[in-house]
Design a protein around this motif. Structure first.
Motif, PDB file in Angstrom:
ATOM      1  N   HIS A 106      19.626  27.967   5.062  1.00 39.17           N
ATOM      2  CA  HIS A 106      19.053  28.333   6.357  1.00 39.17           C
ATOM      3  C   HIS A 106      17.400  28.567   5.714  1.00 39.17           C
ATOM      4  CE1 HIS A 106      17.472  30.403   9.743  1.00 39.17           C
ATOM      5  NE2 HIS A 106      18.551  30.103  10.343  1.00 39.17           N
ATOM      6  N   ALA A 128      15.291  30.300   6.799  1.00 39.90           N
ATOM      7  CA  ALA A 128      14.874  31.717   6.689  1.00 39.90           C
ATOM      8  C   ALA A 128      15.360  32.553   5.174  1.00 39.90           C
ATOM      9  CB  ALA A 128      15.366  32.867   7.831  1.00 39.90           C
ATOM     10  N   LYS A 165      20.821  39.189   3.489  1.00 40.14           N
ATOM     11  CA  LYS A 165      19.977  38.858   4.465  1.00 40.14           C
ATOM     12  C   LYS A 165      20.924  38.109   5.379  1.00 40.14           C
ATOM     13  CE  LYS A 165      15.624  36.672   6.098  1.00 40.14           C
ATOM     14  NZ  LYS A 165      14.416  36.050   5.939  1.00 40.14           N
ATOM     15  N   ARG A 221      23.496  38.557   6.372  1.00 33.92           N
ATOM     16  CA  ARG A 221      24.243  39.637   7.121  1.00 33.92           C
ATOM     17  C   ARG A 221      23.372  40.395   7.917  1.00 33.92           C
ATOM     18  NH1 ARG A 221      26.827  41.629   3.055  1.00 33.92           N
ATOM     19  NH2 ARG A 221      25.347  43.490   2.724  1.00 33.92           N
ATOM     20  N   ALA A 222      22.223  40.693   7.409  1.00 33.72           N
ATOM     21  CA  ALA A 222      21.428  41.701   7.840  1.00 33.72           C
ATOM     22  C   ALA A 222      20.497  41.184   9.140  1.00 33.72           C
ATOM     23  CB  ALA A 222      20.518  42.463   6.847  1.00 33.72           C
ATOM     24  N   ALA A 223      20.131  39.930   8.822  1.00 35.66           N
ATOM     25  CA  ALA A 223      19.644  39.349   9.827  1.00 35.66           C
ATOM     26  C   ALA A 223      20.363  38.385  10.800  1.00 35.66           C
ATOM     27  CB  ALA A 223      18.321  38.414   9.138  1.00 35.66           C
ATOM     28  N   ALA A 224      21.526  38.537  10.698  1.00 34.81           N
ATOM     29  CA  ALA A 224      22.429  37.779  11.522  1.00 34.81           C
ATOM     30  C   ALA A 224      22.184  36.118  11.683  1.00 34.81           C
ATOM     31  CB  ALA A 224      22.484  38.275  13.053  1.00 34.81           C
ATOM     32  N   ILE A 225      22.115  35.671  10.413  1.00 35.25           N
ATOM     33  CA  ILE A 225      21.888  34.206  10.290  1.00 35.25           C
ATOM     34  C   ILE A 225      23.193  33.761  10.732  1.00 35.25           C
ATOM     35  CG2 ILE A 225      21.647  32.255   8.673  1.00 35.25           C
ATOM     36  CD1 ILE A 225      19.533  34.055   7.093  1.00 35.25           C
ATOM     37  N   PRO A 226      23.036  32.730  11.519  1.00 31.39           N
ATOM     38  CA  PRO A 226      24.247  32.204  12.454  1.00 31.39           C
ATOM     39  C   PRO A 226      25.163  31.291  11.342  1.00 31.39           C
ATOM     40  CG  PRO A 226      22.526  30.951  13.346  1.00 31.39           C
ATOM     41  CD  PRO A 226      21.909  32.011  12.466  1.00 31.39           C
ATOM     42  N   ARG A 235      27.096  28.381  11.445  1.00 30.96           N
ATOM     43  CA  ARG A 235      27.246  27.297  12.389  1.00 30.96           C
ATOM     44  C   ARG A 235      26.534  26.210  12.135  1.00 30.96           C
ATOM     45  NH1 ARG A 235      23.446  28.965  17.442  1.00 30.96           N
ATOM     46  NH2 ARG A 235      21.482  28.561  16.238  1.00 30.96           N
ATOM     47  N   HIS A 248      19.108  20.509  19.179  1.00 34.38           N
ATOM     48  CA  HIS A 248      17.621  20.556  19.196  1.00 34.38           C
ATOM     49  C   HIS A 248      17.055  20.886  17.891  1.00 34.38           C
ATOM     50  CE1 HIS A 248      18.252  24.438  20.448  1.00 34.38           C
ATOM     51  NE2 HIS A 248      16.906  24.891  20.191  1.00 34.38           N
ATOM     52  N   LEU A 249      17.956  21.614  17.065  1.00 30.46           N
ATOM     53  CA  LEU A 249      17.357  22.022  15.643  1.00 30.46           C
ATOM     54  C   LEU A 249      18.103  21.251  14.578  1.00 30.46           C
ATOM     55  CD1 LEU A 249      18.098  25.947  15.897  1.00 30.46           C
ATOM     56  CD2 LEU A 249      15.618  24.685  15.877  1.00 30.46           C
ATOM     57  N   ARG A 297      17.043  20.881  10.609  1.00 29.87           N
ATOM     58  CA  ARG A 297      17.756  21.968   9.842  1.00 29.87           C
ATOM     59  C   ARG A 297      18.658  20.903   8.716  1.00 29.87           C
ATOM     60  NH1 ARG A 297      18.509  26.811  11.975  1.00 29.87           N
ATOM     61  NH2 ARG A 297      16.387  27.492  12.526  1.00 29.87           N
ATOM     62  N   MET A 343      22.634  41.594  18.785  1.00 30.44           N
ATOM     63  CA  MET A 343      21.712  41.833  17.548  1.00 30.44           C
ATOM     64  C   MET A 343      20.350  42.094  18.199  1.00 30.44           C
ATOM     65  SD  MET A 343      22.090  42.036  14.248  1.00 30.44           S
ATOM     66  CE  MET A 343      21.027  42.192  13.001  1.00 30.44           C
ATOM     67  N   TYR A 361      16.326  42.665  17.398  1.00 31.18           N
ATOM     68  CA  TYR A 361      15.237  42.357  16.691  1.00 31.18           C
ATOM     69  C   TYR A 361      13.873  43.042  17.188  1.00 31.18           C
ATOM     70  CZ  TYR A 361      18.377  38.948  14.582  1.00 31.18           C
ATOM     71  OH  TYR A 361      19.298  38.062  14.320  1.00 31.18           O
ATOM     72  N   ALA A 381      21.305  36.691  20.444  1.00 29.26           N
ATOM     73  CA  ALA A 381      22.716  36.292  19.632  1.00 29.26           C
ATOM     74  C   ALA A 381      22.602  36.425  18.109  1.00 29.26           C
ATOM     75  CB  ALA A 381      23.258  34.885  20.124  1.00 29.26           C
ATOM     76  N   ASP A 382      21.724  35.793  17.492  1.00 30.92           N
ATOM     77  CA  ASP A 382      21.456  35.635  16.103  1.00 30.92           C
ATOM     78  C   ASP A 382      19.887  35.383  15.863  1.00 30.92           C
ATOM     79  OD1 ASP A 382      21.139  32.946  16.725  1.00 30.92           O
ATOM     80  OD2 ASP A 382      23.104  32.605  16.604  1.00 30.92           O
ATOM     81  N   LEU A 383      19.826  35.180  14.169  1.00 30.44           N
ATOM     82  CA  LEU A 383      18.520  35.093  13.859  1.00 30.44           C
ATOM     83  C   LEU A 383      17.920  33.773  14.484  1.00 30.44           C
ATOM     84  CD1 LEU A 383      16.007  36.097  12.144  1.00 30.44           C
ATOM     85  CD2 LEU A 383      17.116  34.564  10.388  1.00 30.44           C
ATOM     86  N   ASP A 384      18.560  32.523  14.741  1.00 28.54           N
ATOM     87  CA  ASP A 384      18.135  31.291  15.155  1.00 28.54           C
ATOM     88  C   ASP A 384      17.463  31.548  16.685  1.00 28.54           C
ATOM     89  OD1 ASP A 384      18.515  29.818  13.046  1.00 28.54           O
ATOM     90  OD2 ASP A 384      20.093  28.705  13.999  1.00 28.54           O
ATOM     91  N   ILE A 436      14.151  33.504  16.259  1.00 26.38           N
ATOM     92  CA  ILE A 436      13.192  32.709  15.602  1.00 26.38           C
ATOM     93  C   ILE A 436      12.652  31.785  16.970  1.00 26.38           C
ATOM     94  CG2 ILE A 436      12.673  30.630  14.408  1.00 26.38           C
ATOM     95  CD1 ILE A 436      14.519  31.968  12.217  1.00 26.38           C
ATOM     96  N   PRO A 467      15.104  42.363  11.727  1.00 28.42           N
ATOM     97  CA  PRO A 467      16.318  43.041  12.343  1.00 28.42           C
ATOM     98  C   PRO A 467      16.442  44.400  12.256  1.00 28.42           C
ATOM     99  CG  PRO A 467      16.574  41.879  10.212  1.00 28.42           C
ATOM    100  CD  PRO A 467      15.350  41.694  10.712  1.00 28.42           C
ATOM    101  N   PHE A 468      17.147  45.150  13.205  1.00 27.78           N
ATOM    102  CA  PHE A 468      17.205  46.533  13.148  1.00 27.78           C
ATOM    103  C   PHE A 468      18.304  46.787  12.090  1.00 27.78           C
ATOM    104  CE2 PHE A 468      14.875  48.828  16.379  1.00 27.78           C
ATOM    105  CZ  PHE A 468      14.143  47.776  16.739  1.00 27.78           C
ATOM    106  N   THR A 522      21.481  47.763  10.351  1.00 29.01           N
ATOM    107  CA  THR A 522      22.921  47.744  10.805  1.00 29.01           C
ATOM    108  C   THR A 522      23.769  48.430   9.806  1.00 29.01           C
ATOM    109  OG1 THR A 522      23.015  45.499  10.102  1.00 29.01           O
ATOM    110  CG2 THR A 522      22.995  45.906  12.357  1.00 29.01           C
TER     111      THR A 522
END
Lengths: 415, 111
Positions: free
Chosen positions: A117, A119, A162, A164-169, A171, A176-177, A181, B1, B3, B83-86, B89, B107-108, B110
């Motif tokens: 990812h 990020a 990161k 976990r903390a930033a919720a990187i999905p 999937r 469109h991405l 990616r 989530m 942000y 829902a998530d970082l994507d 962004i 992000p806040f 957690t």
């Protein structure tokens, strides 16, 4: 190594990424997934030599890892009441359903996109890919990148934190991405390969392990994304490059230049696999830099002798690549191909332009290429000066020795 | 989530973000309010209007200005539920200040 041990090693290499990817999806816990995969491998090492290798070793490892995860979660669940996660795990008593496992490949793809990812910092992406997908230990990754093990461990911890903390999905990105990616994922695999292939610093010329892992990842990507031409192109490129591995160094570990390599030592199977992948990519008519580089590699790989190399075609492909990727390194490679197709004088002009732009200041191959061209033009004294500059700038001992041999081959310098 | 978007402007640069491409700030606010993604947000006064407060040894110490004196300043914030970082962004990349300045997606906590 006995049969059972080598079976563990083989299955481990093939299955690790799958197991970790599936467990991350079912538990959402990266550390737990790795630990359970490790437990399963340890159990195989202990049992297989005694009980024999199971008929389907991959399924055995997967089931065992899932059981470890279930048990750990059950214990944690009793303490913390996390029964929801427990319920999400497949029934361990159910027979291993091979058909249902077809979804597992998607997990590996998810894992690749998450590990790569954008990020995450690039070094974290690389480390995470090697740890979770390829199953290299932290110590092995640290050695490959010449950093202390603690530093590498820190990178892995930060990257996982990161996610976990930033919720990187977790999937495969939506349509469109996806192009952007996928480029990032391919970029990490390409970087891994180049780290192994060029070994920018250090005394070992080729770190074959990294190359092998990159080829394995690229193959997997090509298999999972058969309609993505650049994924096919990257796999083709890496296979074609790596097919020369045995011939790239001699018995003393010295680098052997392409035109002096023993072509009977090139791996024919890899060349065939690579060219087939390239053909499959090209019929989709969406050219990209990896496909063009693979086409260049294929020109070399399919030339019966060095003299029969189609340099005109290679020079044309480099011109095309230079339009796609505005990189001075590509222009330098183009100059080297032009030297073969149109003669050293034309190429020297291209190198002079690059030199003037200052974009490649300190890049050893610039001086080395200029030295080769000057040598072919009989300008021995200038060639010697350029070789000495290249030797000063070279990153590995093997490169330095190769350049020193070329310098010696120039013979006595005119006064 | 949840942000937080920290909207960052660079001192000396024109704060007027509209280069004619993408959404205006009004369109952005309307769009993401309507979709229930933007929970709230606002614009800050100039950093020179800020006061930084510390307590050391029981004494309240005041400093004029922001705690980090940099060329970049936080011009505003937007609180998102994504829902998530994507998704975060994507929303941040549509903010007009992503074109004129930059947007930090934080992000806040957690735990």
């Amino acid at each position: 190594m006995n049969g059972a041990e080598s079976a563990v090693v083989t299955v481990f290499r093939e299955e690790w990424g799958r197991i970790v990817a599936t467990l991350i999806r079912t538990t959402g816990d990266w550390d737990l997934a790795e630990e359970c995969a490790q437990d399963a491998v340890a159990q195989a090492v202990a049992r297989w030599p005694r009980d024999g290798v199971p008929r389907n070793p991959g399924a055995w490892l997967t089931t065992t890892a899932r059981n470890h995860a279930r048990n750990r979660l059950r214990r944690a669940g009793i303490e913390a009441g996390k029964l929801r996660e427990l319920a999400a795990l497949p029934d361990p008593e159910a027979p291993v359903d091979e058909a249902a496992d077809s979804g597992i490949d998607d997990d590996r793809l998810r894992l690749m996109f998450t590990c790569c990812h954008p990020a995450l910092p690039l070094e974290g992406r690389v480390a995470l890919t090697l740890r979770t997908l390829a199953g290299l230990t932290t110590a092995e990754i640290a050695r490959a990148f010449l950093v202390p093990e603690a530093t590498m461990a820190q990178r892995l911890v930060r990257a996982k934190k990161k996610i976990r903390a930033a919720a990187i999905p977790y999937r495969v990105p939506p349509a469109h991405l996806l192009p952007e990616r996928l480029g990032g994922v391919l970029g990490v695999v390409y970087l891994l390969f180049n780290e192994g292939y060029a070994a920018a610093t250090g005394s070992q010329a080729i770190r074959g392990d990294l190359c092998a892992e990159a080829v394995r990842l690229a193959r997997t990507l090509a298999r999972l994304m058969p309609t993505a031409p650049e994924a096919l192109g990257l796999a083709a490129l890496l296979l074609l490059q790596d097919s020369r591995r045995a011939a790239r160094t001699d018995a003393d570990g010295e680098l052997v230049p392409l035109d002096e390599q023993d072509r009977s030592r090139w791996d024919r199977e890899m060349i065939e696999e690579g060219t087939a992948l390239l053909d499959a990519a090209l019929v989709r008519r969406a050219p990209g830099p990896y496909q063009v580089q693979a086409a260049i590699a294929a020109c070399h790989a399919t030339a019966p002798t060095s003299d029969e190399t189609d340099w005109v075609q290679i020079a044309a492909l480099y011109a095309r690549l230079a339009r796609m990727v505005p990189s001075p390194v590509v222009r330098l490679n183009r100059a080297a191909a032009v030297a073969m197709a149109e003669g050293p004088a034309v190429a020297l002009e291209l190198v002079r332009e690059l030199d003037g732009s200052g974009e490649l200041a300190g890049y050893p191959l610039l001086a080395a290429t200029r030295a080769d061209l000057l040598s072919r033009l009989g300008r021995t004294a200038e060639a010697a000066r350029a070789y000495r500059a290249a030797i000063d700038q070279a990153g590995t001992d093997a490169e330095r020795r190769l350049l020193a041999r070329r310098l010696a081959d120039l013979g006595p310098e005119e006064p | 989530m949840r942000y937080m978007l920290l909207i960052c402007a660079t001192d000396g640069e024109d704060a007027g973000p509209d280069d004619g491409t993408g959404m205006t700030i009004e369109q952005w606010v309307e769009e993401y309010d309507r979709r229930g993604i933007r929970l709230e947000g606002d614009r800050f006064a100039e950093p020179s209007d800020a006061t930084t407060v510390r307590v050391r040894g029981g004494e309240v110490l005041l400093t004029d200005g922001p705690f980090a004196d940099t060329k970049e300043r936080i011009a505003g914030y937007d609180l998102l539920e994504c829902a998530d970082l994507d998704e975060a962004i994507e929303v941040a990349s549509k903010h007009p200040m992503a074109r004129a300045g930059m947007v930090e997606v934080r992000p806040f906590w957690t735990g």
